[in-house]
Design a protein around this motif. Sequence first.
Motif, mmCIF file in Angstrom:
data_model
loop_
_atom_site.group_PDB
_atom_site.id
_atom_site.type_symbol
_atom_site.label_atom_id
_atom_site.label_comp_id
_atom_site.label_asym_id
_atom_site.label_seq_id
_atom_site.Cartn_x
_atom_site.Cartn_y
_atom_site.Cartn_z
ATOM 1 N N LYS A 1 -2.083 23.796 3.491
ATOM 2 C CA LYS A 1 -1.722 25.096 4.062
ATOM 3 C C LYS A 1 -1.725 25.063 5.600
ATOM 4 N N LYS A 2 -2.783 24.475 6.148
ATOM 5 C CA LYS A 2 -2.976 24.529 7.607
ATOM 6 C C LYS A 2 -2.110 23.515 8.348
ATOM 7 N N TYR A 3 -1.936 22.318 7.745
ATOM 8 C CA TYR A 3 -1.256 21.238 8.463
ATOM 9 C C TYR A 3 0.008 20.731 7.763
ATOM 10 N N ASP A 4 0.382 21.294 6.598
ATOM 11 C CA ASP A 4 1.497 20.753 5.798
ATOM 12 C C ASP A 4 1.243 19.289 5.413
ATOM 13 N N LEU A 5 -0.019 18.927 5.316
ATOM 14 C CA LEU A 5 -0.429 17.540 5.097
ATOM 15 C C LEU A 5 -0.842 17.342 3.639
ATOM 16 N N PHE A 6 -0.169 16.401 2.972
ATOM 17 C CA PHE A 6 -0.417 16.134 1.554
ATOM 18 C C PHE A 6 -0.990 14.735 1.396
ATOM 19 N N ILE A 7 -1.972 14.601 0.518
ATOM 20 C CA ILE A 7 -2.580 13.295 0.256
ATOM 21 C C ILE A 7 -2.216 12.879 -1.159
ATOM 22 N N GLY A 8 -1.747 11.657 -1.316
ATOM 23 C CA GLY A 8 -1.404 11.133 -2.634
ATOM 24 C C GLY A 8 -2.123 9.828 -2.895
ATOM 25 N N GLU A 9 -2.331 9.555 -4.180
ATOM 26 C CA GLU A 9 -2.884 8.261 -4.567
ATOM 27 C C GLU A 9 -1.830 7.530 -5.385
ATOM 28 N N ALA A 10 -1.587 6.271 -5.059
ATOM 29 C CA ALA A 10 -0.573 5.480 -5.769
ATOM 30 C C ALA A 10 -1.022 5.217 -7.201
ATOM 31 N N VAL A 11 -0.129 5.454 -8.158
ATOM 32 C CA VAL A 11 -0.444 5.149 -9.555
ATOM 33 C C VAL A 11 0.470 4.050 -10.117
ATOM 34 N N ALA A 12 1.553 3.762 -9.428
ATOM 35 C CA ALA A 12 2.449 2.669 -9.810
ATOM 36 C C ALA A 12 3.331 2.362 -8.610
ATOM 37 N N ALA A 13 3.791 1.128 -8.487
ATOM 38 C CA ALA A 13 4.695 0.797 -7.384
ATOM 39 C C ALA A 13 5.649 -0.302 -7.834
ATOM 40 N N TRP A 14 6.839 -0.246 -7.309
ATOM 41 C CA TRP A 14 7.904 -1.175 -7.654
ATOM 42 C C TRP A 14 8.600 -1.588 -6.358
ATOM 43 N N ALA A 15 9.124 -2.808 -6.348
ATOM 44 C CA ALA A 15 9.898 -3.227 -5.180
ATOM 45 C C ALA A 15 11.076 -4.078 -5.635
ATOM 46 N N ASP A 16 12.099 -4.120 -4.812
ATOM 47 C CA ASP A 16 13.241 -5.000 -5.057
ATOM 48 C C ASP A 16 12.860 -6.382 -4.542
ATOM 49 N N ASP A 17 12.817 -7.361 -5.443
ATOM 50 C CA ASP A 17 12.282 -8.671 -5.044
ATOM 51 C C ASP A 17 13.207 -9.434 -4.098
ATOM 52 N N ARG A 18 14.374 -8.889 -3.813
ATOM 53 C CA ARG A 18 15.218 -9.530 -2.798
ATOM 54 C C ARG A 18 14.680 -9.285 -1.389
ATOM 55 N N VAL A 19 13.799 -8.278 -1.227
ATOM 56 C CA VAL A 19 13.281 -7.984 0.119
ATOM 57 C C VAL A 19 11.754 -7.951 0.186
ATOM 58 N N PHE A 20 11.081 -7.698 -0.938
ATOM 59 C CA PHE A 20 9.600 -7.674 -0.965
ATOM 60 C C PHE A 20 9.156 -8.284 -2.280
ATOM 61 N N ASP A 21 8.377 -9.376 -2.198
ATOM 62 C CA ASP A 21 8.038 -10.128 -3.417
ATOM 63 C C ASP A 21 6.701 -9.685 -4.025
ATOM 64 N N GLY A 22 6.172 -8.560 -3.568
ATOM 65 C CA GLY A 22 4.887 -8.082 -4.077
ATOM 66 C C GLY A 22 3.769 -8.353 -3.091
ATOM 67 N N ARG A 23 3.999 -9.295 -2.169
ATOM 68 C CA ARG A 23 3.011 -9.641 -1.125
ATOM 69 C C ARG A 23 3.649 -9.640 0.267
ATOM 70 N N HIS A 24 4.872 -10.117 0.363
ATOM 71 C CA HIS A 24 5.468 -10.333 1.681
ATOM 72 C C HIS A 24 6.881 -9.765 1.767
ATOM 73 N N TRP A 25 7.203 -9.273 2.959
ATOM 74 C CA TRP A 25 8.567 -8.857 3.276
ATOM 75 C C TRP A 25 9.424 -10.099 3.549
ATOM 76 N N HIS A 26 10.719 -10.029 3.162
ATOM 77 C CA HIS A 26 11.640 -11.149 3.402
ATOM 78 C C HIS A 26 12.911 -10.631 4.056
ATOM 79 N N PHE A 27 12.729 -9.989 5.202
ATOM 80 C CA PHE A 27 13.879 -9.358 5.856
ATOM 81 C C PHE A 27 14.902 -10.381 6.331
ATOM 82 N N ARG A 28 14.437 -11.510 6.853
ATOM 83 C CA ARG A 28 15.375 -12.482 7.421
ATOM 84 C C ARG A 28 16.294 -13.015 6.332
#
Lengths: 195, 195
Positions: free
Chosen positions: A142-169
């Motif tokens: 209400k005061k700050y429009d600030l919301f706190i969330g806890e992660a319950v699942a996460a997914w990534a595209d393995d062409r750019v993030f392999d679960g540990r590291h970014w592979h931007f290059r």
Amino acid sequence: MANYMKHIKPIDLNEGTLRLLNLGETIVISATDGKETDAMAAAWCCNLDMNPTKLTVVLDKTHKTREILERQPKGEFIIQIPNVKTAPVAFALGSVSAHDDPDKLEHCGAKFFDPEGLGRPFLKGCNAWIVCRLIPEPQNQKKYDLFIGEAVAAWADDRVFDGRHWHFRKAGRAWRTIHYVQGGRFYMIGRGFDL
Amino acid sequence: MANYMKHIKPIDLNEGTLRLLNLGETIVISATDGKETDAMAAAWCCNLDMNPTKLTVVLDKTHKTREILERQPKGEFIIQIPNVKTAPVAFALGSVSAHDDPDKLEHCGAKFFDPEGLGRPFLKGCNAWIVCRLIPEPQNQKKYDLFIGEAVAAWADDRVFDGRHWHFRKAGRAWRTIHYVQGGRFYMIGRGFDL
């Protein structure tokens, strides 16, 4: 499994998820109550804790995404990490309100998929998706429009993030995270370096 | 005026300050009580509001910077934005605790200046400095290590930020903001683009 899902892999909820948001990139947040779905861009999203991963996100009162999130009993929302390729969709989602345009998602070019058939709106073409549950803190909301969330699942595209590291290059420029300044101006993430 | 100050200019507290932190870069936070000074790196710092600019920063209980900030009557702290050139100092400030090494600042190569003679510890070689006053929220501080500050003054080096816009291309790689992943791995901010 749909062909689209070939590269989309679940990732470790602790270290992996933490590393996703540490770059401070602009995100897209989506929420649904089964009847209505909305998504908006937010530059103000930040890690808050690890083991388990918690995060903060600032959601203005004018956005329908916030309204859906606040009335949805599970308090579930998705934080997705767009990239240079998806930046026009993210920027549009941050510029148009569903209150003004009921067909906002279509007009913004936002397409969703649902990796587990649980009715969760995952924005297509992003680098990663973090499913969160709201930790209700009514005073912060209400005061700050600030919301706190806890992660319950996460997914990534393995062409750019392999679960540990970014592979931007390796992935190329289209996959770089986007960092919003103001008025349509963004920077993409650049070179990596080690200290 | 010291020659060092030639390029360091006060900036607008609203839009200018907002744009400084919007990139989601890793920052260094410093605080002093007049007797003790400490500084630490923090990847978890984020805009919270504009007009006036407010921000959040996560400060673990193990850090002396937090201890100084919490006991200091004015609740004043400085958020500074390091760059590729200052990254080794920032990383060292985030890796060593003043509780373990009383000469931490010297050993990390941290040098400070004081633009107004008010005893505020501004880390040398950064892109910008935001002086904040703590908005006390004891529950957030205790439960989440989450601190809220309101900007009361801000300064930037005009070789990289002119008060409204970043000039990374002109300034060169040494001035790019740094975005921490984990374990000594960083990315620098990359190219700008407009939508």
